[in-house]
Design a protein around this motif. Structure first.
Motif, short mmCIF file in Angstrom:
data_model
loop_
_atom_site.label_atom_id
_atom_site.label_comp_id
_atom_site.label_asym_id
_atom_site.label_seq_id
_atom_site.Cartn_x
_atom_site.Cartn_y
_atom_site.Cartn_z
N ILE A 1 32.48 44.82 40.91
CA ILE A 1 31.72 44.36 42.09
C ILE A 1 30.30 44.93 42.03
CG2 ILE A 1 33.75 44.07 43.56
CD1 ILE A 1 33.16 46.84 44.75
N ASP A 2 29.37 44.19 42.71
CA ASP A 2 27.99 44.72 42.78
C ASP A 2 27.86 45.62 44.00
OD1 ASP A 2 27.76 43.11 45.03
OD2 ASP A 2 26.42 41.63 44.10
N GLY A 3 26.64 46.06 44.26
CA GLY A 3 26.43 46.99 45.36
C GLY A 3 26.79 46.43 46.71
N ASN A 4 26.84 45.10 46.81
CA ASN A 4 27.20 44.48 48.09
C ASN A 4 28.66 44.03 48.12
OD1 ASN A 4 24.61 44.65 49.33
ND2 ASN A 4 23.93 42.98 47.98
N GLY A 5 29.41 44.36 47.08
CA GLY A 5 30.83 44.05 47.05
C GLY A 5 31.17 42.70 46.44
N TRP A 6 30.22 41.98 45.93
CA TRP A 6 30.50 40.66 45.37
C TRP A 6 31.13 40.79 43.99
CZ3 TRP A 6 30.63 36.70 48.41
CH2 TRP A 6 29.82 36.66 49.57
N TRP A 7 32.12 39.96 43.76
CA TRP A 7 32.86 39.96 42.51
C TRP A 7 31.94 39.67 41.36
CZ3 TRP A 7 34.29 35.66 39.26
CH2 TRP A 7 35.21 35.98 38.26
N MET A 8 32.06 40.52 40.26
CA MET A 8 31.21 40.34 39.10
C MET A 8 32.04 40.05 37.84
SD MET A 8 28.20 40.80 40.31
CE MET A 8 27.22 41.04 38.86
N GLY A 9 33.32 39.88 38.02
CA GLY A 9 34.19 39.62 36.88
C GLY A 9 35.35 40.62 36.81
N ASN A 10 36.29 40.39 35.87
CA ASN A 10 37.47 41.24 35.70
C ASN A 10 37.45 41.92 34.33
OD1 ASN A 10 38.40 40.53 38.24
ND2 ASN A 10 39.68 38.83 37.43
N GLY A 11 38.14 43.03 34.24
CA GLY A 11 38.22 43.76 32.98
C GLY A 11 39.27 44.85 33.05
N VAL A 12 39.32 45.67 32.00
CA VAL A 12 40.28 46.77 31.93
C VAL A 12 39.48 48.07 31.79
CG1 VAL A 12 42.16 47.83 30.64
CG2 VAL A 12 42.06 45.33 30.91
N GLU A 13 39.79 49.03 32.59
CA GLU A 13 39.14 50.33 32.58
C GLU A 13 40.14 51.41 32.13
OE1 GLU A 13 35.97 51.56 33.42
OE2 GLU A 13 35.33 49.45 33.32
N HIS A 14 39.67 52.36 31.28
CA HIS A 14 40.50 53.51 30.89
C HIS A 14 40.20 54.65 31.86
CE1 HIS A 14 41.30 57.32 28.68
NE2 HIS A 14 42.45 56.67 28.40
N VAL A 15 41.23 55.09 32.52
CA VAL A 15 41.05 56.16 33.50
C VAL A 15 41.75 57.42 32.96
CG1 VAL A 15 41.40 56.89 35.88
CG2 VAL A 15 41.03 54.46 35.35
N ALA A 16 40.96 58.43 32.68
CA ALA A 16 41.52 59.67 32.15
C ALA A 16 42.26 60.43 33.27
CB ALA A 16 40.41 60.54 31.58
N ALA A 17 43.20 61.28 32.83
CA ALA A 17 43.98 62.07 33.80
C ALA A 17 43.04 62.94 34.61
CB ALA A 17 45.01 62.92 33.08
#
Length: 326
Positions: A12-28
């Motif tokens: 999302i952008d700074g105003n919350g608008w959808w900017m697309g989908n993806g996969v994020e790696h979240v470390a412990a």
């Protein structure tokens, strides 16, 4: 998070608008950034979008994404709306302009259609009277009764005018006098010309003489003796009447004086002059009936030759005349 993992997210952008989908790696021991959310939005169709509300963790109702929508000014300048929930400005033109060469052409949206203009800045054009004008703006449309064709030089007595998209020579007699060929007409009169064009058949530019009549066969004025005759008769009769009044006045004065004693008389006329006036009166009375009138010679006052009386006889001649012969 307790352990590292890969999480599907929506960006999302700074105003919350959808900017697309993806996969994020979240470390412990870490968390997702503020530019994405694990609450994934999937558009129902291409060009659709929604807005994420972090406080509720939900997406707004899906709308058409207007951010990349393009519109144009009337001169073909492109702009985009820029925000997903935006709208077209008033009078925005959504139809794209046609292909054109900006180095030599310009486009303009007019009357609901795009039109390509050739760049003619600095080019001359002429109005219907032959006046030259210079193009100063790129979106130039040739006015009615104008042309890009250079007018020819007018001939003497003519001006050039644009007629039916062609330059034509038109007679120009403005300021001149048109003379009526029929000098006796009550409807056709001389007049000063104020309009372009040929002189009507009833008139001519040639000035007539006082006693001229128009000759159609030669196209010229010719002397008309009858015109002068009528004029001359009036002139000569007026002259005769004036002379006759003067003569009658002098005769009347002389004749009245004869009734008075000589020392009371005022008329200086002699008997010879009196007789001359009588003869002149007769000539004046007969003048309108004379041969060649009114073109003949006018009567002239003249006095008769005095009659010579025989010499008076001397004293001797009288004595001798009394002696009778034997």
């Amino acid at each position: 998070m307790a352990e590292s993992q890969h999480i599907e997210v929506s960006y999302i952008d700074g105003n919350g608008w959808w900017m697309g989908n993806g996969v994020e790696h979240v470390a412990a021991g870490t968390a997702l950034g503020s530019d994405c959310t694990p609450v994934v939005y999937r558009p129902s169709a291409i060009g659709k979008t929604a807005r994420f509300h972090p406080e509720s963790g939900t997406w707004s109702a899906e709308i058409e994404n207007m951010a990349s929508k393009t519109y144009y000014s009337d001169t073909g300048v492109a702009s985009t709306i820029g925000v997903p929930d935006g709208t077209y400005p008033e009078n925005a033109i959504t139809a794209p302009p046609p292909d054109y060469d900006p180095r030599s052409q310009a486009v303009l949206y007019k009357d609901g259609v795009w039109k390509i203009y050739r760049n003619r800045i600095g080019t001359s054009y002429w109005d219907h009277q032959g006046h030259e004008h210079t193009i100063t703006e790129p979106y130039f449309e040739l006015p009615v009764d104008c042309t890009f064709e250079t007018p020819p030089q007018p001939e003497d007595g003519y001006v050039v005018r644009l007629m039916d998209d062609q330059w034509q020579q038109v007679e120009d007699h403005r300021g001149e006098i048109a003379y009526a060929k029929n000098r006796e007409s009550e409807t056709d009169q001389d007049y000063q010309i104020t309009e372009l064009g040929a002189v009507p058949e009833t008139h001519t530019l040639i000035a007539p003489g006082l006693f001229d009549a128009w000759d159609e066969s030669t196209g010229k004025w010719v002397y008309d003796v009858e015109k002068e005759r009528h004029y001359k008769i009036s002139v000569e009769k007026n002259w005769r009447d004036e002379q006759l009044r003067n003569v009658l006045d002098r005769i009347d004065q002389y004749e009245k004086d004869q009734n008075y004693e000589p020392h009371y008389r005022t008329s200086p006329l002699s008997d010879t002059e009196y007789l001359g006036l009588l003869g002149y009166r007769k000539l004046l009375c007969d003048y309108p009936d004379s041969d060649g009138f009114p073109f003949g010679e006018r009567p002239v006052l003249s006095y008769p030759e005095p009659v010579e009386e025989p010499p008076k006889p001397t004293m001797m001649q009288r004595v001798l005349n009394k002696v009778k012969p034997r």
